[in-house]
Design a protein around this motif. Structure first.
Motif, PDB file in Angstrom:
ATOM      1  N   LEU A 185     -11.770   3.795   3.582  1.00 52.31           N
ATOM      2  CA  LEU A 185     -10.352   3.972   3.923  1.00 52.31           C
ATOM      3  C   LEU A 185     -10.171   4.041   5.431  1.00 52.31           C
ATOM      4  CD1 LEU A 185      -7.386   4.587   3.123  1.00 52.31           C
ATOM      5  CD2 LEU A 185      -8.048   7.009   2.996  1.00 52.31           C
ATOM      6  N   MET A 211       0.846  -1.201   0.000  1.00 54.10           N
ATOM      7  CA  MET A 211       0.000   0.000   0.000  1.00 54.10           C
ATOM      8  C   MET A 211       0.876   1.244   0.000  1.00 54.10           C
ATOM      9  SD  MET A 211      -3.274   0.693   0.021  1.00 54.10           S
ATOM     10  CE  MET A 211      -4.502   1.913   0.469  1.00 54.10           C
ATOM     11  N   ASP A 249     -11.428   2.472   7.744  1.00 59.32           N
ATOM     12  CA  ASP A 249     -11.427   1.166   8.421  1.00 59.32           C
ATOM     13  C   ASP A 249     -10.192   0.330   8.105  1.00 59.32           C
ATOM     14  OD1 ASP A 249     -13.894   1.728   9.579  1.00 59.32           O
ATOM     15  OD2 ASP A 249     -15.003   0.934   7.862  1.00 59.32           O
ATOM     16  N   THR A 250      -9.225   0.906   7.413  1.00 64.79           N
ATOM     17  CA  THR A 250      -8.003   0.187   7.060  1.00 64.79           C
ATOM     18  C   THR A 250      -6.844   0.677   7.923  1.00 64.79           C
ATOM     19  OG1 THR A 250      -7.139   1.759   5.411  1.00 64.79           O
ATOM     20  CG2 THR A 250      -8.868   0.213   4.677  1.00 64.79           C
ATOM     21  N   PRO A 251      -5.675   0.021   7.856  1.00 66.02           N
ATOM     22  CA  PRO A 251      -4.500   0.507   8.596  1.00 66.02           C
ATOM     23  C   PRO A 251      -4.006   1.871   8.129  1.00 66.02           C
ATOM     24  CG  PRO A 251      -4.234  -1.796   7.992  1.00 66.02           C
ATOM     25  CD  PRO A 251      -5.439  -1.307   7.250  1.00 66.02           C
ATOM     26  N   HIS A 252      -4.586   2.386   7.040  1.00 67.59           N
ATOM     27  CA  HIS A 252      -4.175   3.687   6.522  1.00 67.59           C
ATOM     28  C   HIS A 252      -5.236   4.754   6.766  1.00 67.59           C
ATOM     29  CE1 HIS A 252      -0.886   1.587   4.465  1.00 67.59           C
ATOM     30  NE2 HIS A 252      -1.784   0.656   4.216  1.00 67.59           N
ATOM     31  N   GLY A 253      -6.217   4.422   7.597  1.00 69.36           N
ATOM     32  CA  GLY A 253      -7.258   5.382   7.918  1.00 69.36           C
ATOM     33  C   GLY A 253      -6.751   6.479   8.832  1.00 69.36           C
ATOM     34  N   ARG A 298      -1.443   4.573   9.606  1.00 66.72           N
ATOM     35  CA  ARG A 298      -2.164   5.356  10.608  1.00 66.72           C
ATOM     36  C   ARG A 298      -1.204   6.000  11.626  1.00 66.72           C
ATOM     37  NH1 ARG A 298      -7.535   4.831  12.267  1.00 66.72           N
ATOM     38  NH2 ARG A 298      -7.735   2.971  10.941  1.00 66.72           N
TER      39      ARG A 298
END
Length: 397
Positions: A71, A1, A73-77, A6
């Motif tokens: 987005l 990704m 809800d992902t590790p990149h939110g 985060r």
């Protein structure tokens, strides 16, 4: 990704809140989209972030709210953040949010908010507008709150954080430099006499996107013959021919981060003047890269390149800065330019001390009207003990 994790966003928010507190503000309204992306990972054509001391609120319209929610809800939110849907217009939604949060000293990005927009915001909030140390506008209606709201024009609060890159940014720029180098090697093997500048520019653009970049970072420059005397020439219908010098300047966006590269090549055998001018510009670039290290001033790097061209009697042919910062925008701080007098309390751009983690271009050039021009550009990362060149492409004429 390719998006920042985060934890990286949280660190950026922490630094921003320190800057906001230092400016005696309780919030900052971020409207410049590159800054919104830097803080939230959101990429779109519209959006407003409101950063308070506890949370970040991202105002989005219907086009983007579903994608942003996914987005989140992902590790990149975005951490400690809330999506606020637009009701009617962005500015009306912003006004309602500010009143709901009872914000009193509200920073806005002075370089990106128009006078009319700032005026309308202040009017809707019964607020004053402050810039520098004084009030420049006051809108206090009969129903204004006892404690007046202040809208404060700030200057480069987020941009200041972006100057020194974090680990994620360095990874994106390093990978972007690798990919762009591969594109450049392919491009240099394809150029030939008989092609139009526009035709070859389109071929470069295709290679950039095919290599894995999201898009080109600016309009590709292919400038041949006398057109090469224009530093930012637009690719034209001119047919390139033997005996031309051709300046190729192109870049891509990888993970939201811009990289940039220029090479100049001769079609056919270069003559003595081409060799002389090209050799001087290459020497100037090497001189500038050679002085880069933590603590040196940006103006000293420029002086190394400019002094070299002066010795070759080409000082008047070099009219732009030696380099510019890279990041989520193609032109960022630091500016690697000639020394200038400071204005006010802030140092001149060329007096900025170089720090580890800064990424910028080194691109001296020489432009001779009626004859042509030469520019050689690479991207560099300042390290703890010197410099790392992020682009690796042959520099033969």
């Amino acid at each position: 990704m390719r998006l920042a994790p985060r934890e990286t966003l949280a660190a950026r928010h922490g630094k921003l809140r320190e800057a906001v507190n230092a400016a005696d503000l309780d919030s900052l309204v971020v409207t410049h989209l590159p800054n919104v992306f830097y803080l939230t990972n959101f990429q779109g054509t519209a959006g407003v972030a409101v950063v308070t001391r506890e949370r970040l609120y991202l105002i989005l319209d219907f086009r983007y709210s579903a994608a942003a929610s996914a987005l989140w809800d992902t590790p990149h939110g975005c951490p400690d953040a809330e999506i606020v849907p637009v009701d009617r217009t962005y500015d009306e939604t912003l006004t309602v949010l500010i009143k709901k949060l009872q914000l009193q000293r509200l920073g806005i990005e002075g370089a990106y908010v128009s006078v009319n927009r700032a005026h309308d915001l202040a009017k809707s909030l019964d607020a004053t507008i402050q810039a520098g140390s004084g009030v420049i506008f006051e809108e206090r209606g009969p129903n204004a709150a006892a404690r007046p709201v202040s809208v404060v024009a700030t200057d480069g609060v987020v941009e200041q954080l972006r100057i020194v890159k974090d680990a994620h940014e360095i990874a994106m720029l390093r990978r972007g430099g690798e990919l762009l180098s591969t594109v450049a090697v392919d491009v240099l093997g394809e150029i030939k006499a008989g092609m139009k500048e526009q035709e070859f520019a389109a071929r470069i653009d295709w290679r950039i996107k095919n290599a894995g970049f999201e898009r080109c970072s600016f309009e590709t420059i292919v400038a041949s013959g006398p057109n090469a005397a224009q530093p930012h020439a637009h690719a034209s219908e001119r047919v390139m021919k033997d005996g031309d010098l051709v300046v190729l300047d192109f870049g891509g966006v990888y993970g939201g981060y811009c990289v940039d590269l220029t090479r100049t090549i001769a079609l056919g055998r270069p003559d003595a003047e081409m060799t002389r001018v090209y050799g001087a510009v290459l020497e100037a670039q090497k001189a500038a890269i050679g002085v880069i290290r933590p603590g040196v001033l940006a103006g000293d790097i420029d002086a190394a390149a400019r002094g070299t061209l002066h010795r070759h009697k080409l000082a008047e042919a070099f009219g732009h800065s030696t380099g510019h910062g890279l990041g989520v925008e193609i032109h960022e701080t630091p500016r690697i330019g000639p020394r200038r007098e400071a204005t006010g309390n802030a140092p001149a751009p060329s007096d900025v001390a170089i720090e580890p983690g800064m990424v910028f271009t080194i691109e001296p050039g020489a432009y001779l009207p009626g004859w042509g021009g030469v520019r050689i550009e690479d991207d560099v990362l300042v390290t703890s003990d010197g410099v790392e060149v992020l682009t690796n492409v042959p520099t033969g004429l």
